[in-house]
Design an enzyme around this catalytic site. Structure first.
Site, PDB file in Angstrom:
ATOM      1  N   GLU A  52     -11.443   6.700   5.554  1.00 61.06           N
ATOM      2  CA  GLU A  52     -10.791   7.523   6.568  1.00 61.06           C
ATOM      3  C   GLU A  52     -11.761   7.795   7.723  1.00 61.06           C
ATOM      4  OE1 GLU A  52      -7.773   8.272   6.974  1.00 61.06           O
ATOM      5  OE2 GLU A  52      -6.822   8.086   5.010  1.00 61.06           O
ATOM      6  N   TRP A  62      -5.085   2.409  10.489  1.00 60.60           N
ATOM      7  CA  TRP A  62      -5.364   2.284   9.066  1.00 60.60           C
ATOM      8  C   TRP A  62      -5.176   0.843   8.609  1.00 60.60           C
ATOM      9  CZ3 TRP A  62      -8.118   3.565   5.330  1.00 60.60           C
ATOM     10  CH2 TRP A  62      -7.809   3.190   4.020  1.00 60.60           C
ATOM     11  N   TYR A  95       0.841  -1.201   0.000  1.00 62.78           N
ATOM     12  CA  TYR A  95       0.000   0.000   0.000  1.00 62.78           C
ATOM     13  C   TYR A  95       0.875   1.249   0.000  1.00 62.78           C
ATOM     14  CZ  TYR A  95      -3.014   3.668   1.951  1.00 62.78           C
ATOM     15  OH  TYR A  95      -3.674   4.854   2.171  1.00 62.78           O
TER      16      TYR A  95
END
Length: 202
Positions: free
Chosen positions: A52, A60, A30
């Site tokens: 988010e 995350w 990522y």
């Protein structure tokens, strides 16, 4: 071997990366291929701003690991479809172990999809709206270091984006969340100096 600057780490593959992504190979991928790379596709922008919001209070990595579940549950983040979601969809999502099951955040995605359609009617695209808030390159340090990131804090543009979205009725779009969104979508490039992605894109 040369000592690495604070905030950097070297993985088993020998590549120097921002240290925050070192937990798993999935996280490193990522970092290498998505985080900080400019995005102008409306669907991807909407997906990320929704995710988010789900991240609030979580890591995350937790959200990233569930991203395919979110895509399946939320019609691949097609705003027109999500805008028509009702109580049966909310109940379906609350029973879905593939996502973070939080009623307030689920309802916020539906609300934000409706607000997005309004916003696109005004600006033509989500991309056109969002990128007007991107900080000018001259406002950024010539070399991004862990110390400079800490000193900068949340930039005024993230506060402005948050304030404007809230005025338009959006939910879960606080300034810190919007700065994380800006970093992820390449509206700012906060890969640290020395991270291999900077050399790869030079």
């Amino acid at each position: 071997m040369k000592a690495l600057a604070p905030g950097l780490a070297q993985a088993e593959d020998g590549i120097v990366r921002c240290a925050w992504c070192m937990a798993t190979p999935h996280y490193q991928h990522y970092h290498d291929h998505e985080w900080g790379f400019a995005v102008h596709d409306d669907r991807r922008l909407f997906e990320k701003i929704c995710l988010e919001g789900f991240q609030a209070g979580l890591s995350w990595l937790t959200i990233l690991n569930k991203r395919e579940g979110f895509r399946a549950g939320f019609a691949n983040f097609d705003a027109e479809q999500i805008a028509r979601f009702g109580e049966p969809d909310i109940l379906r999502l609350l029973a879905d172990p593939g996502i973070v099951r939080h009623r307030g955040k689920i309802e916020a995605v539906i609300n934000n999809a409706q607000r997005l359609l309004e916003l696109k009617g005004e600006f033509g695209s989500f991309d056109a709206y969002l990128w007007q808030f991107a900080p000018a390159a001259s406002s950024r340090p010539p070399r991004v270091t862990l110390e400079s990131v800490r000193e900068m804090g949340v930039p005024p543009q993230a506060h402005a984006l948050s304030k404007d979205l809230k005025k338009r009725g959006w939910k879960f779009v606080g300034p810190t969340t919007m700065y994380a969104f800006m970093q992820a979508m390449g509206m700012v490039n906060d890969h640290l100096h020395g991270c291999h992605t900077l050399q790869a894109r030079a």
